[in-house]
Design an enzyme around this catalytic site. Structure first.
Site, PDB file in Angstrom:
ATOM      1  N   GLY A   1       0.822  -1.212   0.000  1.00 11.90           N
ATOM      2  CA  GLY A   1       0.000   0.000   0.000  1.00 11.90           C
ATOM      3  C   GLY A   1       0.852   1.256   0.000  1.00 11.90           C
ATOM      4  N   ASP A   2       1.919   1.241   0.772  1.00 15.94           N
ATOM      5  CA  ASP A   2       2.795   2.404   0.855  1.00 15.94           C
ATOM      6  C   ASP A   2       3.540   2.621  -0.459  1.00 15.94           C
ATOM      7  OD1 ASP A   2       2.246   3.036   3.576  1.00 15.94           O
ATOM      8  OD2 ASP A   2       3.515   1.384   4.203  1.00 15.94           O
TER       9      ASP A   2
END
Lengths: 397, 394
Positions: free
Chosen positions: A166-167
């Protein structure tokens, strides 16, 4: 010459995703001035792996950036920040929703001193919607996005991706959006606000699952390492690990049998077409292939299939991948001499641009390493800087 | 106003990685002309799911584009491409390394036609390096990069990330490269070549294990859905109607956690009272905690943990997240009329820009639907176009 030379970024990001976006900009030549909280600094300064109190994670995410350490909630601190913002091109932040506003650093406030600023925000759920104020960690966002539900085996639990997906993904979206905004500003003079959510980012990579649900009213369950419409496309056990294989045509199937000496399988009527191989895959074919692959090492299988020009790859540990000649040739591990942790090899720049290559030669800044430099540039005198330091408004190295 | 209005992209890409990249450019206004092999087309036109005989897979990643169907292996086809490239800004391709060179349409060839062209190549292993000519499927790249080794449970097999991240993440990364190159072109007038590899992209996101190895000499491997070496509880637990993730982001909060799970007796249990002890006793504490989750639904759990301010989320299926009000508020799904599959919900662009938002205007092109129009724009006469059709060039 790098493509973002001359672009000035005032960077309030910390931790992972936003910091990664600013890292990508720094790799390609932007002047990234990291604003860190006096006394504490970026949270990532405390992230494992740590040696002698210093984080390699921080080095990776902040290579090539500058650091100003400042108490942004004091009037004098805010004044310095606004002076910096006056001739900046981009502001980045990834605080919890509303934090920048509370610090008096909202888009509207900054626009007053710099009407054409590009103001980019990133957080778990974005700047709009019912969940905008919810804090989401990578695990929660992977869980909600559908990505976990798509990863893993049919008879096992939903599974987290073994990287900060996600990052990484949202940070890359943010860097892309900032560049799009730079293009727009170059053409029209206008700045704008950019809003990236980790949840949106993860939802955007679910491949055909959403359209399948819309068209068919259901989504097939997760499939582990295989792929239902191609057979065999899977990961097989070898003597010392695993190897992944993708055989997409009947011609490749016969080459595959030949390469691994599986004459009996090549002759077997049940395995003549992709469809029939699929029908008999779980009920015997997978086992028959593994009977052969388990007699060899994963790299042996890889070599035999590669020599036959078939798609395959040994499942490598990260260490094995790091040691591969290809990763070396692609310069994907680059040594920097970091002021805090010394010499270390960190992941290199993925985008290879021939005319304006990116990259980095320096590690991460020490907390407040560039405070004095920038204050001097803004016209503060030696005495004024000392006074700000004594009043604990700023920190210097 | 669209950012890339007036920018022309000649798009040779097929399958998933390249089309995902050029979709981003099209969403922000670039004119993306998809060059499809005459008679065959993009291979993803054959990929499930289907509706009205058309692929939903193809539709989902080729919206906002035009399709030119041409046989680029013929001299006439090459001529058409060169005429197009002359006034284009960007070329994107994801063929096997060297394929376009063989056809006389490589970077060196096209630079002669248009010295300022940006030429972007996506491939499995990149344009140089010992593995450059290998064929790559997503599972091969996921295997070799280390991400499979890092995904899944320690007592089970390495696990592929379900969606093809080797494709979509690489496509997005190339999009970043292209936009930077275009910004540079606006500033300097110069084009250039860009090379992005699936292998580099996925290897590049494994920073944590790479740094553990390089800083401390430690080899870390997959740890399922937890982070038991550093944080407990931080996990995904089975519950009454599925799975639920909950966890503490730091050492503090164990008392609140125990109260939520109605086991206050655990707060001062000498086996579990600090994070360090809980990490040590992960295998003992987890089944105890799980008891509570098994009795509750995801909705009940979400309520209880949210009230206590403990990060949590349900594991949602794709249909569930598609119906979520957060995604609706973010305009992440919008109805689109596709010429092939008909009406469907297209996925929104995650890059939310207030002045110049992404616009999803039209569906994916039918095979060759824009061939006539494009040839006319290149000043091909009706007769000449007719001949190209009868000669099976277009």
């Amino acid at each position: 010459m790098k493509p973002l030379n001359g672009v000035k970024v005032v960077d309030f990001t910390q931790a992972h995703a936003g910091s990664l976006a600013a890292m990508l900009l720094a790799d390609f030549g932007a002047e990234v001035i990291k604003i860190e909280r006096a006394g504490v600094g970026d949270l990532a300064r405390y992230w494992a792996p740590i040696k002698d109190g210093e984080s390699a994670y921080f080095t990776y995410l902040n290579r090539g950036k500058k650091s100003i350490s400042i108490n942004a909630s004091s009037d004098e601190g805010r004044e310095i920040i606004f002076k910096l913002l006056k001739d900046a091109d981009v502001v980045c932040e990834n605080f919890k929703y509303g934090s920048m506003e509370r610090m008096g650093l909202s888009y509207e406030e900054i626009k007053k001193v710099n009407p054409n600023i590009i103001y980019a925000s990133l957080n778990g759920f974005g700047q709009t919607g019912p969940m905008k104020e919810t804090i989401g960690l990578d695990l929660q966002l992977q869980a909600m996005s559908g990505l976990m539900d798509r990863t893993g085996f049919p008879d096992g639990p939903p599974t987290k991706v073994g990287a900060a997906m996600g990052d990484q993904l949202s940070g890359t979206y943010m860097a892309t959006a900032i560049n799009l905004a730079l293009v727009h500003r170059k053409k029209t003079g206008q700045g704008q606000k950019v809003d990236i959510a980790i949840l949106d980012s993860l939802f955007s990579i679910l491949e055909a699952a959403p359209v399948t649900y819309y068209l068919k009213g259901e989504v097939p369950g997760r499939v582990g390492n295989s792929y239902p419409s191609i057979s065999p496309y899977d990961t097989f056990k070898a003597k010392d690990g695993y190897v992944s294989i993708g055989i997409s045509t009947d011609r490749q199937w016969f080459k595959f049998c030949e390469a691994l000496g599986m004459d009996d399988l090549a002759k077997d009527e049940r395995y003549m077409t992709n469809e029939s191989r699929g029908d008999h895959y779980e009920s015997g074919l997978k086992e028959a292939i593994e009977k052969v692959t388990t007699t060899m090492s994963k790299f042996e299988v890889e070599k035999k299939l590669r020599d036959a020009r078939l798609a395959c790859g040994a499942v490598c540990t990260v260490t094995e991948a790091m040691e591969s000649e290809h990763i070396k040739a692609r310069n994907m591990l680059v040594e920097v001499d970091d002021k805090a942790i010394g010499k270390i090899k960190i992941p290199g720049t993925v985008i290879k641009m021939e005319g304006t290559p990116g990259g980095f030669t320096e590690g991460a800044p020490l907390l407040g390493e560039h405070t004095k430099y920038y204050l001097t540039q803004l016209g503060y005198s030696e005495a004024e800087i000392q006074e700000l330091f004594d009043k604990k408004i700023i920190e210097m190295v | 106003m669209k950012i890339l209005e007036g920018v022309t992209v000649i798009d040779f890409t097929q399958a998933y990685s390249g089309p995902f990249c050029t979709m981003q450019l099209a969403d922000f206004g670039a004119r993306v002309i998809k060059v499809e092999r005459r008679g065959v087309g993009d291979q993803s036109r054959e990929w499930t799911p289907f509706n009205n005989g058309h692929s939903g897979y193809y539709a989902a990643i080729n919206r906002n584009k035009e399709s030119l169907s041409v046989d680029i292996a013929t001299p006439e086809g090459v001529e058409i491409i060169k005429a197009l490239v002359k006034d284009a800004d960007i070329v994107v391709e994801n063929f096997k390394v060297g394929t376009l060179d063989k056809m006389g349409l490589g970077y060196e060839d096209l630079k002669k036609v248009n010295p300022e062209i940006i030429f972007a190549s996506i491939s499995g292993f990149g344009q140089y390096g010992p593995l450059k000519s290998l064929a790559a499927y997503d599972n091969v790249v996921q295997s070799m990069s280390g991400i499979m080794e890092m995904t899944g449970f320690p007592d089970s097999v390495p696990t592929r990330v379900g969606p093809a991240i080797g494709d979509n993440f690489t496509g997005l990364t190339m999009c970043l490269g292209i936009v930077m190159a275009y910004f540079n072109k606006l500033n300097t007038g110069k084009g250039q070549r860009i090379d992005v590899a699936m292998m580099d992209t996925i290897f590049g996101i494994l920073e944590s294990p790479i740094l553990f190895k390089n800083l401390l000499g430690l080899e870390v491997t997959r740890c399922g859905n937890n982070d038991a070496a550093t944080l407990v509880p931080y996990d995904v637990y089975p519950c009454k109607d599925g799975y639920f993730s909950a966890g503490l982001a730091s050492d503090s909060g164990w008392d609140r956690f125990c109260n939520v799970i109605e086991m206050p007796e655990l707060i001062d249990d000498p086996r579990f009272c600090t994070n360090e002890l809980r990490c040590e006793n992960y295998a003992i504490v987890t089944p105890i905690i799980t008891e509570f989750f098994l009795k509750k639904t995801r909705a009940e759990l979400q309520e209880a943990f949210s009230v206590a301010n403990i990060p949590n989320a349900p594991v949602l299926s794709v249909p569930e997240i598609m119906k979520h009000p957060q995604l609706a508020a973010r305009e992440m799904l919008s109805e689109l009329e596709d010429p092939g599959i008909g009406k469907y919900l297209a996925i929104g662009n995650p890059m939310k820009m207030d002045m110049t938002p992404a616009v999803i205007e039209f569906g994916a092109p039918l095979m060759g639907q824009d061939t006539d129009k494009i040839l006319k724009e290149l000043s091909y006469s009706d007769d000449k176009i007719k001949k190209l059709y009868s000669d099976n060039i277009v």
